[in-house]
Design a protein around this motif. Structure first.
Motif, short mmCIF file in Angstrom:
data_model
loop_
_atom_site.label_atom_id
_atom_site.label_comp_id
_atom_site.label_asym_id
_atom_site.label_seq_id
_atom_site.Cartn_x
_atom_site.Cartn_y
_atom_site.Cartn_z
N UNK A 262 66.65 8.62 21.94
CA UNK A 262 66.84 8.81 23.38
C UNK A 262 68.31 9.15 23.61
N UNK A 263 68.64 9.67 24.78
CA UNK A 263 70.01 10.03 25.09
C UNK A 263 70.92 8.81 24.96
N UNK A 264 72.01 8.96 24.22
CA UNK A 264 72.97 7.87 24.02
C UNK A 264 72.70 7.02 22.81
N UNK A 277 65.28 14.44 25.43
CA UNK A 277 66.14 14.42 26.61
C UNK A 277 65.36 14.65 27.90
N UNK A 278 64.04 14.69 27.84
CA UNK A 278 63.25 14.90 29.06
C UNK A 278 63.09 13.59 29.82
N UNK A 279 62.92 13.66 31.14
CA UNK A 279 62.72 12.44 31.93
C UNK A 279 61.46 11.71 31.49
N UNK A 280 61.46 10.41 31.71
CA UNK A 280 60.29 9.62 31.36
C UNK A 280 59.26 9.65 32.49
N UNK A 281 58.01 9.28 32.22
CA UNK A 281 56.97 9.27 33.25
C UNK A 281 57.40 8.51 34.49
N UNK A 298 75.78 17.86 26.00
CA UNK A 298 76.29 16.51 26.23
C UNK A 298 75.31 15.46 25.73
N UNK A 299 74.01 15.71 25.89
CA UNK A 299 73.02 14.77 25.37
C UNK A 299 73.14 14.65 23.85
N UNK A 393 65.58 8.06 32.49
CA UNK A 393 65.03 7.95 31.14
C UNK A 393 65.25 6.53 30.64
N UNK A 394 64.17 5.88 30.24
CA UNK A 394 64.27 4.54 29.72
C UNK A 394 64.87 4.57 28.32
N UNK A 395 65.66 3.56 28.01
CA UNK A 395 66.26 3.51 26.67
C UNK A 395 65.19 3.26 25.61
N UNK A 396 64.25 2.39 25.93
CA UNK A 396 63.14 2.11 25.01
C UNK A 396 61.83 2.30 25.76
#
Length: 408
Positions: A262-264, A277-281, A298-299, A393-396
Motif C-alpha cells: 500500500x502507499x507508504x 495506489x487505487x482508492x479502497x472500496x 510520489x506513491x 486508502x486503508x493501510x491494511x
C-alpha cells in the motif's frame, strides 16, 4: 559484463538505511503555508533543497502517511516543517518523526513567526542549521543489492510495450537476481491480465493479495466509468486498454511477485513487489484520487524507492521531489526530439543497433551512475514536481473480503 561488484558512495543514515541523495525537505502542512515554504526553498537555492506539501486543511490518512514516508525516506537527511497555525496536520509532529529517525529537523508556525517576511527569515535561519548537520552525514559503500527502484509509464505509445517497458522488465529481472528490490505500479493497466498476474505470485498469500488488488482496480475503473487509456495513447498506436495493459505489465519482468504494497509501505524483503495506489472500496470516486504521473511517482517514492523509472513513448518532461526520475523511451524519434529531457533511448533495440542484453546492462550502468551522484536530466533542469492529493486508502485490508460487495 560484470556489474555485480560495482559500488558507489551513499549517505548512511542513523537508522541504518542508505540514501543516494542528501536532501533538505521543506514541508508545508496546508496550502496557506505553501508560499512561505516555497520562498524558503527558493532562497536557499541549492539542488538538494526541495519543498513538498499537502494543501488540505482537514485530515486525510493517506496524505499524512505519505508525508511521514517521505520524511523517513533514505534520500532525505533533514526536514523543515512549515505550518500556518490552524490546520489539521501539525508541523511539530512531522519534525518529531524526523528527529526519531535521527535526522536534523525544525518547525514553526507562520502565525507565530509574524507573517510572510518574518516567516521566511525564520525558516532560512532554521534551514541553515539543518544544512550544517547534513554536511556531517557519513558516507558508506552501496551496491545494487541495496537499491530500491520504482517504475511506471506515462504517455505510452506502441514502442512502450516493445522496447521501453521491456528493458525495464529485463533490468528488474537482473536487479532482483542480484539481490535488489523492484516496485511496479499501475494495476489499472493490468486489465485483462489477472490470470497472468496471479500466476506469478511467489506464494499463496501474495496470490490472494494480487487477486483482490486486481478486482479492486477493475471495480474502480468501472465505478468512475474510465479506464487508463487516453487519446495520446491512441495517437501513439495503441488501440485498447487491453493492448496497453500487455505492454505496461512487461515492465515488471518475469520474476515472482512477493506481494502487494500500500502507499507508504516499504518492502519487507528484496524482490519484486506490486504497489497498489487505487482508492479502497467505499471511496471509489474519480474526483477523490485525481491521478496523474507525479502522483504515481510520489506513491512509488513513499515505498522507499531511491530512483524511479518513468517510461514514456510519446515523451514526458517531469521530474520529482526526493528521488531522481530516470526517463526512458522506447521511441528513438522521441528521444532525439526531447534529448534534453530523456535519459535513456531504448528504441535502439528496435532499430537493430544493440541487443536486449546490451541495452539492459547499459541501463544498469546508468542507474549506478545516478545512484552515485550523477544528475538525471530532470534534476539538471531543476524539475522537482510532486503531487499529494486527497485519497482514501486503508493501510491494511482484509483480502478475504469480496471487492464487488464493497462497491455496490
Amino acid at each position: 559484463m560484470d556489474l555485480n561488484n560495482k559500488t558507489w558512495k551513499a549517505y548512511l543514515r542513523k537508522n541504518g538505511t542508505k540514501g543516494i541523495r542528501n536532501k533538505l525537505l521543506v514541508i508545508y502542512t496546508v496550502e496557506c503555508a505553501s508560499f512561505v515554504a516555497k520562498e524558503i526553498a527558493s532562497k536557499i537555492g541549492n539542488n538538494d533543497t526541495e519543498v513538498i506539501g499537502f494543501s488540505g486543511c482537514t485530515d486525510n490518512a493517506y496524505a499524512i502517511r505519505l508525508l511521514i514516508a517521505l520524511i523517513r525516506h533514505p534520500n532525505v537527511g533533514g526536514v523543515l516543517a512549515v505550518g500556518l497555525g490552524c490546520e489539521y496536520v501539525q508541523p511539530e509532529w512531522l519534525a518529531e518523526i524526523a528527529e526519531k529517525e535521527g535526522k536534523a529537523s525544525a518547525w514553526f508556525f507562520i502565525q507565530e513567526a509574524g507573517g510572510t517576511r518574518k516567516g521566511i527569515e525564520k525558516g532560512l535561519a532554521l534551514a541553515a542549521d539543518i544544512i550544517k548537520e547534513l554536511q556531517k552525514v557519513p558516507l558508506a559503500p552501496m551496491d545494487y543489492s541495496e537499491l530500491v527502484i520504482g517504475a511506471e509509464c506515462g504517455g505510452s505509445d506502441y514502442t512502450s510495450g516493445l522496447a521501453g517497458n521491456v528493458v525495464v522488465g529485463h533490468f528488474y529481472d537482473w536487479l532482483t537476481d542480484t539481490g535488489g528490490t523492484a516496485v511496479f505500479e499501475e494495476i489499472v493497466e493490468a486489465v485483462g491480465l489477472k490470470e497472468f498476474l496471479c500466476g506469478r505470485a511467489a506464494h499463496a498469500k501474495a496470490r490472494k493479495e494480487l487477486s483482490y488488488t486486481y478486482d479492486k482496480a477493475l471495480a474502480y475503473c468501472k465505478s468512475v466509468n474510465q479506464y487508463s487509456v487516453s487519446p495520446g495513447n491512441f495517437a501513439g498506436g495503441l488501440s485498447t486498454i487491453e493492448e496497453k495493459s500487455m505492454g505496461a505489465l512487461i515492465k515488471s519482468g518475469t520474476k515472482p511477485i512477493q506481494g502487494v504494497l500500500k502507499v507508504g509501505e516499504v518492502p519487507v524483503k528484496p524482490g519484486l513487489w506490486l504497489l497498489d495506489s487505487t482508492p479502497d472500496p467505499y471511496w471509489m470516486s474519480f474526483g477523490i484520487t485525481n491521478p496523474n504521473d507525479n502522483e504515481g511517482l510520489m506513491d512509488l517514492i513513499s515505498c522507499g524507492c531511491h530512483i524511479t523509472f518513468l517510461v514514456t513513448g510519446r515523451g514526458n518532461v517531469v521530474g520529482s521531489a526526493v528521488a531522481p526520475v530516470l526517463k526512458i523511451t522506447g521511441n528513438s524519434e522521441t528521444y532525439r526530439h526531447l534529448v534534453e529531457d530523456m535519459d535513456f533511448d531504448a528504441g535502439r533495440v528496435l532499430e537493430g543497433e544493440c541487443t536486449q542484453q546490451e541495452l539492459t546492462y547499459e541501463l544498469a550502468e546508468l542507474t549506478a551512475l545516478i545512484a552515485g551522484g550523477q544528475l538525471t536530466k530532470g534534476e539538471s533542469l531543476g524539475h522537482k514536481e510532486y503531487f499529494i492529493p486527497y485519497k482514501y486508502q486503508e493501510k491494511k485490508v482484509s483480502y478475504a473480503e469480496p471487492v464487488w460487495s464493497c462497491c455496490k
